[in-house]
Design a protein around this motif. Structure first.
Motif, mmCIF file in Angstrom:
data_model
loop_
_atom_site.group_PDB
_atom_site.id
_atom_site.type_symbol
_atom_site.label_atom_id
_atom_site.label_comp_id
_atom_site.label_asym_id
_atom_site.label_seq_id
_atom_site.Cartn_x
_atom_site.Cartn_y
_atom_site.Cartn_z
ATOM 1 N N LYS A 21 13.882 42.134 18.418
ATOM 2 C CA LYS A 21 15.781 41.654 18.469
ATOM 3 C C LYS A 21 15.739 40.376 19.058
ATOM 4 O O LYS A 21 15.084 40.085 19.848
ATOM 5 N N VAL A 22 16.967 39.616 18.856
ATOM 6 C CA VAL A 22 17.265 38.534 19.439
ATOM 7 C C VAL A 22 17.493 38.771 21.077
ATOM 8 O O VAL A 22 16.934 37.754 21.775
ATOM 9 N N GLN A 23 17.961 39.680 21.649
ATOM 10 C CA GLN A 23 17.839 39.923 23.012
ATOM 11 C C GLN A 23 16.490 39.968 23.739
ATOM 12 O O GLN A 23 16.339 39.726 24.804
ATOM 13 N N ASP A 24 15.572 40.315 22.810
ATOM 14 C CA ASP A 24 14.092 40.360 23.507
ATOM 15 C C ASP A 24 13.710 38.881 23.551
ATOM 16 O O ASP A 24 12.727 38.626 24.300
ATOM 17 N N ILE A 25 14.325 37.993 22.863
ATOM 18 C CA ILE A 25 13.904 36.540 23.083
ATOM 19 C C ILE A 25 14.403 35.771 24.391
ATOM 20 O O ILE A 25 13.531 35.143 24.946
ATOM 21 N N ILE A 26 15.290 36.310 25.045
ATOM 22 C CA ILE A 26 15.850 35.667 26.056
ATOM 23 C C ILE A 26 15.080 36.492 27.399
ATOM 24 O O ILE A 26 14.983 37.685 27.458
ATOM 25 N N PRO A 27 14.222 35.799 27.978
ATOM 26 C CA PRO A 27 13.614 36.312 29.145
ATOM 27 C C PRO A 27 14.221 36.883 30.413
ATOM 28 O O PRO A 27 13.677 36.652 31.541
ATOM 29 N N VAL A 28 15.205 37.299 30.433
ATOM 30 C CA VAL A 28 16.050 37.723 31.487
ATOM 31 C C VAL A 28 16.200 39.405 31.429
ATOM 32 O O VAL A 28 16.697 39.671 30.521
ATOM 33 N N SER A 29 15.591 39.851 32.601
ATOM 34 C CA SER A 29 15.746 41.299 32.925
ATOM 35 C C SER A 29 16.730 41.839 33.563
ATOM 36 O O SER A 29 17.201 42.904 33.456
ATOM 37 N N ILE A 36 21.339 34.983 40.500
ATOM 38 C CA ILE A 36 19.818 34.853 40.541
ATOM 39 C C ILE A 36 19.433 35.920 39.411
ATOM 40 O O ILE A 36 19.992 36.787 39.077
ATOM 41 N N PHE A 37 18.667 35.416 38.612
ATOM 42 C CA PHE A 37 18.139 35.931 37.380
ATOM 43 C C PHE A 37 16.377 36.493 37.704
ATOM 44 O O PHE A 37 15.850 35.577 38.238
ATOM 45 N N LEU A 38 16.278 37.565 37.251
ATOM 46 C CA LEU A 38 14.953 38.097 37.146
ATOM 47 C C LEU A 38 14.342 38.122 35.748
ATOM 48 O O LEU A 38 14.940 38.422 34.927
ATOM 49 N N SER A 39 13.520 37.017 35.630
ATOM 50 C CA SER A 39 12.877 36.775 34.263
ATOM 51 C C SER A 39 11.338 36.954 34.329
ATOM 52 O O SER A 39 10.528 36.154 34.733
ATOM 53 N N GLY A 40 10.896 37.961 33.971
ATOM 54 C CA GLY A 40 9.519 38.246 33.878
ATOM 55 C C GLY A 40 9.106 39.185 34.992
ATOM 56 O O GLY A 40 9.985 39.605 35.706
ATOM 57 N N LYS A 41 7.770 39.145 35.311
ATOM 58 C CA LYS A 41 7.416 39.867 36.582
ATOM 59 C C LYS A 41 7.412 38.742 37.666
ATOM 60 O O LYS A 41 6.762 37.683 37.775
ATOM 61 N N ASN A 42 8.165 39.047 38.556
ATOM 62 C CA ASN A 42 8.170 38.275 40.143
ATOM 63 C C ASN A 42 8.599 36.883 39.778
ATOM 64 O O ASN A 42 8.081 36.036 40.427
ATOM 65 N N LYS A 43 9.380 36.581 38.814
ATOM 66 C CA LYS A 43 9.716 35.091 38.515
ATOM 67 C C LYS A 43 11.385 35.219 38.659
ATOM 68 O O LYS A 43 12.115 36.194 37.949
ATOM 69 N N TYR A 44 11.940 34.484 39.460
ATOM 70 C CA TYR A 44 13.229 34.263 39.592
ATOM 71 C C TYR A 44 13.783 32.985 39.460
ATOM 72 O O TYR A 44 13.159 32.090 39.469
ATOM 73 N N SER A 45 14.929 32.992 39.024
ATOM 74 C CA SER A 45 15.657 31.723 38.747
ATOM 75 C C SER A 45 17.002 31.844 39.141
ATOM 76 O O SER A 45 17.732 32.897 39.377
ATOM 77 N N MET A 46 17.862 30.645 39.603
ATOM 78 C CA MET A 46 19.306 30.659 40.111
ATOM 79 C C MET A 46 19.949 29.728 39.119
ATOM 80 O O MET A 46 19.525 28.613 38.728
#
Length: 86
Positions: A21-29, A36-46
């Motif tokens: 689904k479309v929500q699965d394309i966005i890599p933010v969990s 602060i966003f957690l995207s993937g394993k141990n990957k953060y962005s702000m």
């Protein structure tokens, strides 16, 4: 040097899964309230939000308010802190 780079690139890769689904394309969990966003394993962005202002046509009161809002975070730190202004 090349072995180290290769190892780092291998560790950085995550297994690709076909999105259902479309929500699965966005890599933010996870999203925290401080931006602060957690995207993937141990990957953060702000994220930062900037508003466009037209300082040249603003009234004197608006210019003073903008200046005070801008200077507040700059003056909130200790003397040791340095904020680059570009």
């Amino acid at each position: 040097m090349i072995k180290t780079l290769t190892n780092i690139l291998k560790q950085d890769k995550e297994r690709f899964q076909v999105p259902k689904k479309v929500q699965d394309i966005i890599p933010v969990s996870t999203i925290w309230s401080d931006g602060i966003f957690l995207s993937g394993k141990n990957k953060y962005s702000m994220t930062y939000k900037f508003e466009d202002i037209n300082y040249a046509v603003a009234s004197r009161e608006d210019k003073e308010a903008m200046f005070l809002e801008y200077s507040e975070p700059l003056n909130s730190g200790e003397v040791i802190n340095r904020v680059p202004v570009m």
